[in-house]
Design an enzyme around this catalytic site. Structure first.
Site, PDB file in Angstrom:
ATOM      1  N   LYS A 282       0.836  -1.196   0.000  1.00  0.00           N
ATOM      2  CA  LYS A 282       0.000   0.000   0.000  1.00  0.00           C
ATOM      3  C   LYS A 282       0.870   1.246   0.000  1.00  0.00           C
ATOM      4  CE  LYS A 282      -4.673  -0.391   1.792  1.00  0.00           C
ATOM      5  NZ  LYS A 282      -5.576  -0.027   2.899  1.00  0.00           N
ATOM      6  N   GLU A 368     -20.072  -7.185   8.626  1.00  0.00           N
ATOM      7  CA  GLU A 368     -21.086  -6.453   9.382  1.00  0.00           C
ATOM      8  C   GLU A 368     -22.169  -7.373   9.944  1.00  0.00           C
ATOM      9  OE1 GLU A 368     -19.167  -3.709   6.423  1.00  0.00           O
ATOM     10  OE2 GLU A 368     -20.108  -5.693   6.290  1.00  0.00           O
ATOM     11  N   ARG A 396     -25.979  -3.667   5.241  1.00  0.00           N
ATOM     12  CA  ARG A 396     -25.595  -5.039   4.925  1.00  0.00           C
ATOM     13  C   ARG A 396     -26.035  -6.013   6.014  1.00  0.00           C
ATOM     14  NH1 ARG A 396     -19.708  -5.340   2.458  1.00  0.00           N
ATOM     15  NH2 ARG A 396     -20.813  -6.133   0.649  1.00  0.00           N
TER      16      ARG A 396
END
Length: 634
Positions: A282, A368, A396
């Site tokens: 990253k 979630e 979700r």
């Protein structure tokens, strides 16, 4: 000036470039991304980390005929630049500009709209099935990160992909860099050899030969497979994916262009589902982002030379900061309070909590649904779980909220961050549906505090609640109000009259109260005395206060930063219908459509939810009712 990038007409031009030119183009892409995001803000670290992989994908495959399905999509900036959006890239995440995520309406190279994680494998598998039904032979490639792979949806898709055995390529972009250099080098060597056409043909011919050996042939085949699998499992995590029936390749270095291109070329010749494990870093190529990828994951404008994020000198704390700090204070007094989040520890303000109470903090990954149901299990055992989650991501877990928490009336607390308009992330992230999808669920108390003090009061009230409780607060800075000597719980189901008036009553919910009061001040200059009420609670409504103001003013206006369909205004309308009251009612909120990207102030102005827009709509409403200035009913 970006030379090769400016000359690029489309991704097909990459196939004519040398490896040296591709490396130069990678540098130009990084420079363009850093330059633009330093001014517009955006997802920097993830996009920088995937530049070489993006180049390799477009070099090997033929987009848009071959479909590249990006997971989440915050890593797709290089993809956008390679597919004809260089001239508009300065408008990234701006009002009426290009989206920060792949968007089908924006380009034929964006084959699936994304913004939430872990959807790529499911979508790509569906596309592969559709391709086969049309007897086409294009490639379908899903690009998913190691974080997104923690979600159950991704594993459901892997399971189905292995079962269907369709041609599908899955790129696992692993930016944790957790595999040592020696293992990585060996695994890269293995992946290239194991995916070459010669090796695949050799393996199949060897298997056919062994099967033909009398008596012991099948046993020899099984022994050979066990030997290969054991060796691959020793040096790679491939057994996990091969258990799903998916061929595993890798891991390979995602910044070695020649290696990635060769591997993708080999894999494109294989049949059935294949997963390529690619290691990336990253923030690659920009030292500040490499050193602090969390900060530069989703970053505001910054100085690209120093990497210093640009912030106002008088910047106030955010609602997220207030929530995180006060939760720590409450936890120090309530030993059974625990906190859960779904891979959003920093985003939801739980870093201080995690440091102070590590044994009471649970980051479940991008899951979630699991977070909500796990919290329900904790509540069954007497804990007081607080699920800190963005409003847009709670969508979700709707079934889990309804079925696992509210049906059992369990005391789970939902801290809904980013409620309302969130700005540049656009329609996938606006938290403008929670009023509508939560208020109809039995047993749930739902509060939208108007400021930081009211937020703390709601948090205190939630701890005392015997059942499910949700409080919703926005993205952005608090008002900077003085702290009272003591914080008291909110009176359950009670709103507050903020300003008396006679011509009509504006009932707002949440932080809209500030704009509501400002609108009332504007109308007062024209002789229209508007009452303003902060409803505080969407559920239960303060029926007594609302009906009393209707008696006084003869007309109501509701105000919310939520879609009008099924929201706060609908709840008030239902209340009036239940009491046989048919006085005039105006509902102000967001229309029945997905709201585009833009700053919060721009979007509020566009949809008439700033003080000026509110005052204008109310003035027109009163004019239709023929309400005189300084007066009440005509």
């Amino acid at each position: 000036m970006s030379t090769l990038l400016r000359q690029l007409k489309g991704p097909q031009d990459l196939k004519q470039m040398t490896l040296v030119e591709l490396h130069q183009l990678a540098d130009e892409l990084r420079g363009q991304i850093i330059d633009t995001v330093s001014r517009t803000g955006g997802h920097l670290a993830s996009s920088l980390g995937i530049v070489e992989l993006t180049l390799a994908l477009h070099y090997v495959f033929n987009s848009p005929d071959d479909h590249l399905v990006w997971d989440v999509g915050h890593q797709a900036y290089a993809h956008k630049l390679l597919t004809g959006r260089l001239e508009r890239f300065d408008s990234l995440r701006q009002l009426d500009g290009i989206s920060g995520f792949p968007k089908r309406a924006e380009s034929p190279h964006d084959c699936f709209d994304v913004g939430h994680s872990s959807t790529s494998i499911s979508a790509a598998l569906g596309m592969a099935v559709g391709r086969d039904s049309k007897r086409k032979h294009n490639k379908v490639v899903a690009v998913i990160g190691d974080g997104s792979l923690t979600a159950g949806l991704a594993f459901e898709a892997l399971n189905h992909a292995g079962h269907l055995d369709r041609d599908l390529i899955i790129i696992l972009n692993d930016n944790e860099m957790s595999i040592s250099a020696n293992v990585g080098a060996l695994s890269s060597f293995l992946s290239r050899k194991m995916t070459s056409r010669f090796f695949v043909r050799f393996k199949r011919e060897t298997e056919n030969f062994l099967n033909s050996v009398p008596r012991f042939g099948k046993d020899l085949v099984q022994l050979a497979k066990r030997t290969e699998d054991s060796f691959k499992a020793f040096v790679t995590p491939g057994m996990l994916f091969e258990a799903f029936g998916i061929e595993y390749v890798g891991p390979i270095d995602g910044h070695q262009l020649d290696e990635v291109i060769e591997t993708l070329q080999n894999v494109s010749a294989l049949k059935g589902p294949t997963l390529v494990h690619v290691l990336t870093r990253k923030g690659k190529g920009y030292l500040p982002a490499e050193q602090n990828p969390s900060l530069f994951h989703g970053v505001g404008p910054f100085d690209k030379l120093s990497g210093q994020v640009v912030e106002a000198s008088d910047k106030k704390p955010s609602y997220t900061d207030v929530f995180g700090d006060y939760l720590c204070q409450l936890a120090s007094e309530q030993p059974r309070l625990v906190a859960l989040t779904a891979a959003m520890c920093t985003g939801t303000g739980l870093v201080p909590f995690a440091k102070r109470f590590p044994e009471r903090f649970f980051d479940v990954g991008i899951a979630e649904q699991h977070a909500v149901t796990c919290a329900a299990g904790m509540a069954c055992e007497g804990l007081k779980p607080v699920v800190a989650i963005y409003s847009t991501f709670l969508q979700r877990a709707y079934d889990n909220v309804l079925h696992d928490v509210c049906l059992q009336n369990l005391p789970v607390i939902f801290a809904l961050d980013r409620g309302g308009l969130v700005g540049a992330d656009g329609p996938t992230h606006h938290g403008v549906f929670d009023f509508s999808f939560l208020r109809h669920i039995p047993n749930l108390t739902l509060v939208a505090p108007r400021d930081e003090i009211e937020l703390k009061r709601a948090m205190l009230s939630a701890l005392a609640s015997p059942g499910p409780y949700a409080y919703r607060y926005p993205r952005g800075e608090v008002r900077g109000l003085a702290e009272p000597e003591a914080i008291s719980p909110l009176p359950n189901g009670k709103g507050e009259l903020l300003r008396p008036g006679t011509c009509a009553c504006l009932v707002s919910l949440g932080t809209c109260a500030e704009e509501a009061l400002a609108a009332a001040e504007l109308l007062a200059t024209e002789g229209l005395e508007l009452a303003v009420v902060d409803a505080r609670f969407l559920k239960p409504l303060d029926e007594e206060l609302i009906l009393a103001q209707l008696d006084t003013c003869g007309a109501l206006i509701t105000l919310e930063e939520n879609v009008l369909a099924g929201g706060f205004g609908s709840a008030v309308l239902e209340l009036l219908e239940q009491h046989g009251r048919y006085e005039p009612l105006l509902r102000l909120g967001l229309p029945d459509q997905f709201v585009e990207q833009g700053s919060q102030s721009q979007l509020r102005a566009r949809y008439g939810l700033d003080a000026t827009g509110i005052a204008r709509q109310i003035k027109d409403f009163l004019a239709r009712l023929n309400r005189p200035a300084k007066g009440g009913r005509p």
